[in-house]
Design a protein around this motif. Structure first.
Motif, PDB file in Angstrom:
ATOM      1  N   PRO A  69       0.837  -1.193   0.000  1.00 18.82           N
ATOM      2  CA  PRO A  69       0.000   0.000   0.000  1.00 18.82           C
ATOM      3  C   PRO A  69       0.878   1.251   0.000  1.00 18.82           C
ATOM      4  N   GLN A  70       0.494   2.210  -0.830  1.00 17.33           N
ATOM      5  CA  GLN A  70       1.196   3.484  -0.963  1.00 17.33           C
ATOM      6  C   GLN A  70       0.347   4.565  -0.304  1.00 17.33           C
ATOM      7  N   PHE A  71       0.967   5.407   0.511  1.00 15.49           N
ATOM      8  CA  PHE A  71       0.234   6.460   1.203  1.00 15.49           C
ATOM      9  C   PHE A  71       0.411   7.786   0.482  1.00 15.49           C
ATOM     10  N   ASP A  72      -0.560   8.675   0.668  1.00 12.18           N
ATOM     11  CA  ASP A  72      -0.516   9.934  -0.083  1.00 12.18           C
ATOM     12  C   ASP A  72       0.524  10.923   0.437  1.00 12.18           C
ATOM     13  N   ASP A  73       1.266  10.541   1.479  1.00 14.45           N
ATOM     14  CA  ASP A  73       2.395  11.375   1.915  1.00 14.45           C
ATOM     15  C   ASP A  73       3.714  10.854   1.340  1.00 14.45           C
ATOM     16  N   GLY A  74       3.643   9.854   0.429  1.00  8.54           N
ATOM     17  CA  GLY A  74       4.843   9.299  -0.199  1.00  8.54           C
ATOM     18  C   GLY A  74       5.417   8.083   0.514  1.00  8.54           C
ATOM     19  N   SER A  75       4.867   7.699   1.647  1.00  9.48           N
ATOM     20  CA  SER A  75       5.369   6.533   2.372  1.00  9.48           C
ATOM     21  C   SER A  75       4.649   5.270   1.896  1.00  9.48           C
ATOM     22  N   GLN A  76       5.110   4.123   2.390  1.00 11.30           N
ATOM     23  CA  GLN A  76       4.480   2.850   2.037  1.00 11.30           C
ATOM     24  C   GLN A  76       4.695   1.847   3.151  1.00 11.30           C
ATOM     25  N   VAL A  77       4.102   0.649   2.983  1.00 16.22           N
ATOM     26  CA  VAL A  77       4.229  -0.433   3.953  1.00 16.22           C
ATOM     27  C   VAL A  77       4.181  -1.757   3.187  1.00 16.22           C
ATOM     28  N   ASP A  78       4.772  -2.795   3.778  1.00 14.30           N
ATOM     29  CA  ASP A  78       4.685  -4.147   3.236  1.00 14.30           C
ATOM     30  C   ASP A  78       3.513  -4.836   3.929  1.00 14.30           C
ATOM     31  N   GLU A  79       2.629  -5.441   3.142  1.00 14.14           N
ATOM     32  CA  GLU A  79       1.457  -6.122   3.687  1.00 14.14           C
ATOM     33  C   GLU A  79       1.413  -7.551   3.165  1.00 14.14           C
ATOM     34  N   GLU A  80       1.097  -8.490   4.062  1.00 13.07           N
ATOM     35  CA  GLU A  80       0.934  -9.885   3.679  1.00 13.07           C
ATOM     36  C   GLU A  80      -0.351 -10.425   4.285  1.00 13.07           C
ATOM     37  N   LEU A  81      -1.152 -11.085   3.476  1.00 10.82           N
ATOM     38  CA  LEU A  81      -2.365 -11.738   3.952  1.00 10.82           C
ATOM     39  C   LEU A  81      -1.945 -13.047   4.626  1.00 10.82           C
ATOM     40  N   THR A  82      -2.153 -13.155   5.941  1.00 12.45           N
ATOM     41  CA  THR A  82      -1.645 -14.302   6.707  1.00 12.45           C
ATOM     42  C   THR A  82      -2.701 -15.341   7.030  1.00 12.45           C
ATOM     43  N   GLU A  83      -3.969 -14.966   7.021  1.00 11.06           N
ATOM     44  CA  GLU A  83      -5.056 -15.903   7.302  1.00 11.06           C
ATOM     45  C   GLU A  83      -6.251 -15.511   6.448  1.00 11.06           C
ATOM     46  N   TYR A  84      -7.006 -16.520   6.013  1.00 10.67           N
ATOM     47  CA  TYR A  84      -8.187 -16.250   5.195  1.00 10.67           C
ATOM     48  C   TYR A  84      -9.178 -17.386   5.395  1.00 10.67           C
ATOM     49  N   VAL A  85     -10.315 -17.073   6.016  1.00 10.54           N
ATOM     50  CA  VAL A  85     -11.391 -18.042   6.218  1.00 10.54           C
ATOM     51  C   VAL A  85     -12.596 -17.497   5.456  1.00 10.54           C
ATOM     52  N   PRO A  86     -12.927 -18.089   4.297  1.00 10.09           N
ATOM     53  CA  PRO A  86     -14.004 -17.546   3.455  1.00 10.09           C
ATOM     54  C   PRO A  86     -15.283 -17.261   4.238  1.00 10.09           C
ATOM     55  N   ASP A  87     -15.884 -16.114   3.942  1.00 11.39           N
ATOM     56  CA  ASP A  87     -17.147 -15.662   4.531  1.00 11.39           C
ATOM     57  C   ASP A  87     -17.071 -15.388   6.030  1.00 11.39           C
ATOM     58  N   SER A  88     -15.868 -15.388   6.624  1.00 11.95           N
ATOM     59  CA  SER A  88     -15.759 -15.265   8.068  1.00 11.95           C
ATOM     60  C   SER A  88     -14.713 -14.254   8.533  1.00 11.95           C
ATOM     61  N   SER A  89     -13.442 -14.452   8.123  1.00  3.13           N
ATOM     62  CA  SER A  89     -12.389 -13.570   8.639  1.00  3.13           C
ATOM     63  C   SER A  89     -11.156 -13.609   7.746  1.00  3.13           C
ATOM     64  N   PHE A  90     -10.366 -12.558   7.867  1.00  3.88           N
ATOM     65  CA  PHE A  90      -9.036 -12.560   7.252  1.00  3.88           C
ATOM     66  C   PHE A  90      -8.124 -11.709   8.120  1.00  3.88           C
ATOM     67  N   ALA A  91      -6.832 -12.064   8.092  1.00  3.06           N
ATOM     68  CA  ALA A  91      -5.843 -11.336   8.878  1.00  3.06           C
ATOM     69  C   ALA A  91      -4.642 -11.049   7.989  1.00  3.06           C
ATOM     70  N   TYR A  92      -3.937 -10.001   8.348  1.00  2.00           N
ATOM     71  CA  TYR A  92      -2.775  -9.567   7.576  1.00  2.00           C
ATOM     72  C   TYR A  92      -1.771  -8.957   8.525  1.00  2.00           C
ATOM     73  N   GLN A  93      -0.527  -8.899   8.079  1.00  2.00           N
ATOM     74  CA  GLN A  93       0.457  -8.179   8.877  1.00  2.00           C
ATOM     75  C   GLN A  93       1.120  -7.120   8.020  1.00  2.00           C
ATOM     76  N   LEU A  94       1.429  -6.033   8.689  1.00  2.42           N
ATOM     77  CA  LEU A  94       2.069  -4.872   8.072  1.00  2.42           C
ATOM     78  C   LEU A  94       3.434  -4.687   8.712  1.00  2.42           C
ATOM     79  N   THR A  95       4.464  -4.611   7.883  1.00  2.00           N
ATOM     80  CA  THR A  95       5.831  -4.384   8.353  1.00  2.00           C
ATOM     81  C   THR A  95       6.515  -3.452   7.358  1.00  2.00           C
TER      82      THR A  95
END
Length: 176
Positions: A69-95
């Motif tokens: 993801p790119q932010f409008d101030d010129g910064s960014q972050v690394d994102e990874e989708l770590t969990e995904y349960v269809p129709d229920s939940s998803f989790a991700y981590q940002l580093t």
């Protein structure tokens, strides 16, 4: 796949917001999981909005894909989708933050849960910050109410997108 950022022994700062929608859990999840980030993550002072996404490695529908993801101030972050349960939940981590969060947190675990709520859905969104040494007090203190305000605004926009796309009600899917 990357190892998980946060473990049982970590003392984290947790911020959770929730909102209801008249839409079914299945429809809410179907729209929420791949939602267009710049549409819902707009600036809320002092935080920038998301201006775009680069380097996405696959569909956002299973554990493993990554993006920046790119932010409008010129910064960014690394994102990874770590969990995904269809129709229920998803989790991700940002580093790998390139903004002020790089001085406060080693990273963040985010999680969306979509739960039945009468004729609609309760969406619960949690951000769990893994503070850098000596910085937890900043995240838990002055930072938390500002971040909560940002999350409430973003979740409001998520629900608006969900209800706009579904007409605010359940779409028939049959059993399941």
């Amino acid at each position: 796949m990357t190892s998980l950022l946060i473990g049982p022994a970590d003392r984290t700062v947790v911020i959770t917001v929730q909102q209801r929608t008249r839409t079914s859990p299945r429809d809410a999840f179907r729209i929420l999981a791949p939602i267009d980030l710049p549409t819902v993550f707009r600036p809320v002072a002092p935080f920038p909005g998301v201006s775009g996404v680069k380097n996405q490695t696959g569909a956002w529908d299973h554990a493993g894909p990554r993006r920046n993801p790119q932010f409008d101030d010129g910064s960014q972050v690394d994102e990874e989708l770590t969990e995904y349960v269809p129709d229920s939940s998803f989790a991700y981590q940002l580093t790998g933050f390139t903004n002020v969060l790089s001085r406060l947190a080693a990273g963040v675990r985010g999680e969306f849960n979509v739960n039945p709520d009468g004729d609609g859905t309760l969406i619960r969104w949690t951000y769990e910050f893994k503070a850098l040494p000596g910085r937890r007090w900043i995240l838990a203190g002055p930072f938390a109410p500002l971040w909560r305000r940002y999350m409430v605004a973003a979740l409001d926009r998520c629900v608006h997108v969900i209800e706009t796309e579904t007409g605010g009600k359940e779409t028939p899917h049959g059993p399941g």
